[in-house]
Design an enzyme around this catalytic site. Structure first.
Site, PDB file in Angstrom:
ATOM      1  N   GLU A  70      -9.980   2.316   4.177  1.00  0.00           N
ATOM      2  CA  GLU A  70      -9.669   3.535   3.407  1.00  0.00           C
ATOM      3  C   GLU A  70     -10.950   4.122   2.789  1.00  0.00           C
ATOM      4  O   GLU A  70     -11.165   5.334   2.823  1.00  0.00           O
ATOM      5  CB  GLU A  70      -8.640   3.161   2.339  1.00  0.00           C
ATOM      6  CG  GLU A  70      -8.295   4.224   1.337  1.00  0.00           C
ATOM      7  CD  GLU A  70      -7.399   3.636   0.220  1.00  0.00           C
ATOM      8  OE1 GLU A  70      -6.437   2.905   0.530  1.00  0.00           O
ATOM      9  OE2 GLU A  70      -7.686   3.917  -0.960  1.00  0.00           O
ATOM     10  N   SER A 105       0.830  -1.204   0.000  1.00  0.00           N
ATOM     11  CA  SER A 105       0.000   0.000   0.000  1.00  0.00           C
ATOM     12  C   SER A 105       0.859   1.247   0.000  1.00  0.00           C
ATOM     13  O   SER A 105       1.951   1.262   0.553  1.00  0.00           O
ATOM     14  CB  SER A 105      -0.919   0.045   1.221  1.00  0.00           C
ATOM     15  OG  SER A 105      -1.652   1.249   1.198  1.00  0.00           O
ATOM     16  N   HIS A 135      -7.488  -3.185   4.655  1.00  0.00           N
ATOM     17  CA  HIS A 135      -6.913  -1.834   4.667  1.00  0.00           C
ATOM     18  C   HIS A 135      -7.653  -0.949   3.665  1.00  0.00           C
ATOM     19  O   HIS A 135      -8.050   0.172   3.966  1.00  0.00           O
ATOM     20  CB  HIS A 135      -5.419  -1.894   4.341  1.00  0.00           C
ATOM     21  CG  HIS A 135      -4.835  -0.586   3.891  1.00  0.00           C
ATOM     22  ND1 HIS A 135      -5.058  -0.065   2.633  1.00  0.00           N
ATOM     23  CD2 HIS A 135      -4.070   0.324   4.531  1.00  0.00           C
ATOM     24  CE1 HIS A 135      -4.461   1.112   2.530  1.00  0.00           C
ATOM     25  NE2 HIS A 135      -3.841   1.358   3.664  1.00  0.00           N
ATOM     26  N   ASN A 136      -7.838  -1.451   2.468  1.00  0.00           N
ATOM     27  CA  ASN A 136      -8.515  -0.649   1.446  1.00  0.00           C
ATOM     28  C   ASN A 136      -9.978  -0.383   1.814  1.00  0.00           C
ATOM     29  O   ASN A 136     -10.499   0.692   1.538  1.00  0.00           O
ATOM     30  CB  ASN A 136      -8.441  -1.340   0.085  1.00  0.00           C
ATOM     31  CG  ASN A 136      -7.077  -1.182  -0.560  1.00  0.00           C
ATOM     32  OD1 ASN A 136      -6.070  -1.102   0.127  1.00  0.00           O
ATOM     33  ND2 ASN A 136      -7.041  -1.127  -1.879  1.00  0.00           N
ATOM     34  N   LYS A 186      -4.413  -6.492   3.288  1.00  0.00           N
ATOM     35  CA  LYS A 186      -4.345  -5.330   2.387  1.00  0.00           C
ATOM     36  C   LYS A 186      -5.756  -4.956   1.919  1.00  0.00           C
ATOM     37  O   LYS A 186      -6.110  -3.772   1.813  1.00  0.00           O
ATOM     38  CB  LYS A 186      -3.446  -5.644   1.191  1.00  0.00           C
ATOM     39  CG  LYS A 186      -3.540  -4.665   0.010  1.00  0.00           C
ATOM     40  CD  LYS A 186      -2.942  -3.322   0.371  1.00  0.00           C
ATOM     41  CE  LYS A 186      -3.141  -2.170  -0.586  1.00  0.00           C
ATOM     42  NZ  LYS A 186      -3.516  -2.292  -1.933  1.00  0.00           N
TER      43      LYS A 186
HETATM   44  P1  NBP Z   1      -0.782  -2.500 -14.287  1.00  0.00           P
HETATM   45  O1  NBP Z   1      -1.770  -3.095 -13.358  1.00  0.00           O
HETATM   46  O2  NBP Z   1      -1.192  -1.391 -15.170  1.00  0.00           O
HETATM   47  O3  NBP Z   1      -0.156  -3.672 -15.193  1.00  0.00           O
HETATM   48  C1  NBP Z   1       0.757  -3.393 -16.227  1.00  0.00           C
HETATM   49  C2  NBP Z   1       1.854  -4.425 -16.261  1.00  0.00           C
HETATM   50  O4  NBP Z   1       1.303  -5.739 -16.436  1.00  0.00           O
HETATM   51  C3  NBP Z   1       2.802  -4.194 -17.431  1.00  0.00           C
HETATM   52  O5  NBP Z   1       4.105  -4.507 -16.991  1.00  0.00           O
HETATM   53  C4  NBP Z   1       2.305  -5.195 -18.461  1.00  0.00           C
HETATM   54  O6  NBP Z   1       3.273  -5.569 -19.397  1.00  0.00           O
HETATM   55  C5  NBP Z   1       1.967  -6.341 -17.563  1.00  0.00           C
HETATM   56  N1  NBP Z   1       1.113  -7.379 -18.168  1.00  0.00           N
HETATM   57  C6  NBP Z   1      -0.187  -7.346 -18.538  1.00  0.00           C
HETATM   58 BR1  NBP Z   1      -1.237  -5.873 -18.496  1.00  0.00          BR
HETATM   59  N2  NBP Z   1      -0.630  -8.506 -19.011  1.00  0.00           N
HETATM   60  C7  NBP Z   1       0.413  -9.334 -18.955  1.00  0.00           C
HETATM   61  C8  NBP Z   1       0.592 -10.686 -19.305  1.00  0.00           C
HETATM   62  N3  NBP Z   1      -0.419 -11.429 -19.775  1.00  0.00           N
HETATM   63  N4  NBP Z   1       1.818 -11.230 -19.142  1.00  0.00           N
HETATM   64  C9  NBP Z   1       2.843 -10.508 -18.662  1.00  0.00           C
HETATM   65  N5  NBP Z   1       2.724  -9.222 -18.278  1.00  0.00           N
HETATM   66  C10 NBP Z   1       1.527  -8.629 -18.430  1.00  0.00           C
HETATM   67  O7  NBP Z   1       0.532  -2.036 -13.465  1.00  0.00           O
HETATM   68  P2  NBP Z   1       0.627  -1.175 -12.108  1.00  0.00           P
HETATM   69  O8  NBP Z   1      -0.304  -0.021 -12.094  1.00  0.00           O
HETATM   70  O9  NBP Z   1       2.076  -0.950 -11.920  1.00  0.00           O
HETATM   71  O10 NBP Z   1       0.101  -2.192 -10.973  1.00  0.00           O
HETATM   72  C11 NBP Z   1       0.710  -3.448 -10.737  1.00  0.00           C
HETATM   73  C12 NBP Z   1      -0.057  -4.128  -9.613  1.00  0.00           C
HETATM   74  O11 NBP Z   1       0.055  -3.329  -8.431  1.00  0.00           O
HETATM   75  C13 NBP Z   1      -1.550  -4.282  -9.866  1.00  0.00           C
HETATM   76  O12 NBP Z   1      -2.014  -5.481  -9.267  1.00  0.00           O
HETATM   77  C14 NBP Z   1      -2.150  -3.105  -9.142  1.00  0.00           C
HETATM   78  O13 NBP Z   1      -3.500  -3.310  -8.765  1.00  0.00           O
HETATM   79  C15 NBP Z   1      -1.235  -3.028  -7.935  1.00  0.00           C
HETATM   80  N6  NBP Z   1      -1.195  -1.738  -7.273  1.00  0.00           N
HETATM   81  C16 NBP Z   1      -1.193  -0.582  -7.977  1.00  0.00           C
HETATM   82  C17 NBP Z   1      -1.143   0.639  -7.311  1.00  0.00           C
HETATM   83  C18 NBP Z   1      -1.102   1.916  -8.067  1.00  0.00           C
HETATM   84  O14 NBP Z   1      -1.110   2.987  -7.428  1.00  0.00           O
HETATM   85  N7  NBP Z   1      -1.041   1.894  -9.400  1.00  0.00           N
HETATM   86  C19 NBP Z   1      -1.077   0.665  -5.930  1.00  0.00           C
HETATM   87  C20 NBP Z   1      -1.053  -0.512  -5.232  1.00  0.00           C
HETATM   88  C21 NBP Z   1      -1.120  -1.713  -5.905  1.00  0.00           C
HETATM   89  P3  NBP Z   1       3.451  -4.723 -20.778  1.00  0.00           P
HETATM   90  O15 NBP Z   1       4.275  -3.545 -20.409  1.00  0.00           O
HETATM   91  O16 NBP Z   1       4.169  -5.657 -21.681  1.00  0.00           O
HETATM   92  O17 NBP Z   1       2.067  -4.376 -21.240  1.00  0.00           O
END
Ligand code: NBP
Length: 478
Positions: free
Chosen positions: A189, A128, A185-186, A182
């Site tokens: 939130e 988080s 937590h959400n 987690k």
């Molecule tokens: P995203 O959730 O937007 O995912 C993008 C990533 O997933 C890219 O690296 C993409 O590769 C890869 N990907 C996908 Br889409 N499909 C795939 C597949 N079939 N095989 C391999 N790779 C694949 O990224 P994020 O926003 O960094 O979040 C990552 C995780 O963290 C999620 O579970 C999210 O819920 C969680 N999270 C996010 C936040 C936040 O603030 N954003 C906070 C806390 C937790 P590519 O580049 O080749 O398309």
């Protein structure tokens, strides 16, 4: 290989966690499905530490020291399964696959069981703090086996947020425990934000206090009992003026709240566990109602209000602060109660003091209050409900009169305060000697022969409603 950890999935979260690890001295192997993200990360931040560039998962795995640690940071759901499937044949007994995304804890339980059969560790980790937390120090909630934590914990603790020198990271419990915590937590939130919204609406609609002035009020509140990240950023948002119109930004934002689903998961799980998490549920429902903009447009026209004018006390602002604090406490109490129910259901030995402690920094619900919650559960005599901890029972007693005044004022003025009011109902329900559930049981016995227990005898009973109305001893077969 010599890299200490590999990260696959280099969108914003994965990239920032990889940088955080490297900045803390670890050698980090990098991989992303499309190599452009890997190269972009190396171009922009390659000088921040030791990175190993890889193009395939096989190269990633090869670059790692044993036991191998691979952190998956791809989109939750199907992508996580396909990355796991691709990794498994490349890994060896004792290696650790880590999922740091927002996965559903039931998926994590399933994946952990499947990988345990292959003698691989699978660790679902709740992270988080958003993008900034991932880079500068998030709150980290790892599940999985204790053994895997021995190999992984030191890295996670190193990159986590710190409060009073303590890492905001601790082993939560087996399989899906980390992702479950987690998720809760959400949920909290969501409730935290909703009670802030209700306070804002009351100050605006009942007392006519404009956003700019409220920014100062929230700023002051942030120095006391309510001190927390969300109160702090409320002051910032309310104080912000829209450059285009010169109006408070909050007045030009469409009043329809989005959600990515973790609040909904919390409520669904709460229902499954029979946990009365009304504050979290009402918060999710409030977002749902806000999004029904078509119906709200009609409602504004056709539904009567019959508001009743009320005299606001001289201390209305302070009353609202106290009602906000009380409602906030209830949402924490309910969320923690849900953790207790889940611990029983899934055999997790959840340490509530450690969980409260690791929420003190890095995460969205970080708050002063969590220090006292930590203390309450570190005590020898653990309260069955947070509200029963002497310090909190006393605090609620103090703010209760204001809380009742604010809820009745809101009701009279027709200002919806679903969490302020349902939290008060929860509180009163907890302390009430007799609940109308007795009548519910009577009704269930009449229409469905569901039987009831008696206050004065052991056993189960049924009244022969359609016969002579005499009572018989019964076995509940329904
Ligand atoms: P995203 O959730 O937007 O995912 C993008 C990533 O997933 C890219 O690296 C993409 O590769 C890869 N990907 C996908 Br889409 N499909 C795939 C597949 N079939 N095989 C391999 N790779 C694949 O990224 P994020 O926003 O960094 O979040 C990552 C995780 O963290 C999620 O579970 C999210 O819920 C969680 N999270 C996010 C936040 C936040 O603030 N954003 C906070 C806390 C937790 P590519 O580049 O080749 O398309």
């Amino acid at each position: 290989g010599s890299a200490q950890i590999g990260v696959t999935g280099l969108a914003v979260m994965g990239a920032n966690l990889a940088r955080n690890l490297a900045r803390n001295g670890y050698t980090v192997a990098l991989h992303n499905r499309s190599v452009e993200k890997t190269d972009a990360l190396l171009a922009a931040h390659g000088d921040e530490g030791n990175f190993v560039r890889t193009e395939t998962l096989a190269e990633l795995v090869e670059s790692l020291e044993k036991p191998r640690r691979v952190l998956i940071m791809v989109k939750a759901g199907g992508p996580v399964d396909s990355v796991i499937d691709a990794l498994v044949p490349l890994m060896e007994e004792g290696d650790i696959i880590i999922d740091g995304g927002n996965s559903h804890y039931q998926d994590t339980r399933r994946r952990e069981a499947a990988l345990a059969e292959k003698n691989l560790h699978f660790v679902g980790v709740g992270v988080s703090g958003g993008e900034e937390g991932a880079l500068l120090g998030p709150s980290i909630m790892p599940g999985g086996s204790k053994e895997s934590y021995d190999a992984l914990g030191p890295l996670l603790e190193k990159i986590s947020a710190k409060v009073d020198g303590q890492p905001c990271c601790a082993w939560i419990g087996t399989d899906g425990a980390g992702h479950f915590v987690k998720m809760v937590h959400n949920g909290i939130e969501y409730a935290d934000m909703q009670v802030i919204g209700e306070a804002f609406d009351l100050l605006r609609s009942a007392a006519g206090i404009e956003p700019a002035e409220q920014a100062e009020i929230f700023g002051k509140w942030n120095e006391g009992q309510l001190a927390s990240f969300l109160i702090e950023i409320t002051a910032e948002v309310l104080g912000h003026v829209d450059a285009k119109t010169g109006k408070p930004l909050v007045d030009v934002i469409v009043d329809s709240a989005g959600q990515k689903g973790t609040g909904r998961w919390t409520v669904q799980s709460g229902l499954d566990l029979g946990s009365p998490i009304s504050a979290i549920a009402e918060s999710v429902f409030a977002r749902g109602l806000s999004s029904q903009r078509d119906q709200r447009a009609i409602g504004q026209e056709v539904l009567a209000g019959h508001e009743v004018a009320v005299e606001l006390g001289a201390d209305f602002v302070e009353d609202v602060r106290q009602a906000l604090y009380a409602s906030k406490l209830i949402s924490y109490a309910q969320g923690i109660d849900m953790l207790t129910s889940a611990a029983g259901e899934y055999n997790w030995d959840l340490k509530l003091d450690e969980i409260a402690s690791l929420w003190r920094g890095g995460c969205i619900i970080r708050a002063e209050l969590l220090k006292d919650i930590t203390k309450a559960y570190a005590a020898e005599d653990k309260p069955a409900n947070l509200l029963f901890a002497p310090a909190f029972a006393a605090e609620i007693a103090e703010v209760l009169p204001a809380w009742r005044r604010v809820v009745s004022t809101a009701v009279q003025l027709g200002i919806p305060v679903p969490v302020f009011s349902s939290s008060l109902a929860y509180y009163d329900g907890l302390r009430r000697k007799r609940l109308p559930a007795a009548l519910t049981q009577g009704l269930r016995d009449l229409f469905g022969a569901h039987t009831y227990s008696r206050v004065d005898a052991e056993g189960t009973f049924h009244t022969q409603w359609s016969g002579d109305k005499s009572e018989i001893s019964a076995v509940d077969t329904h």
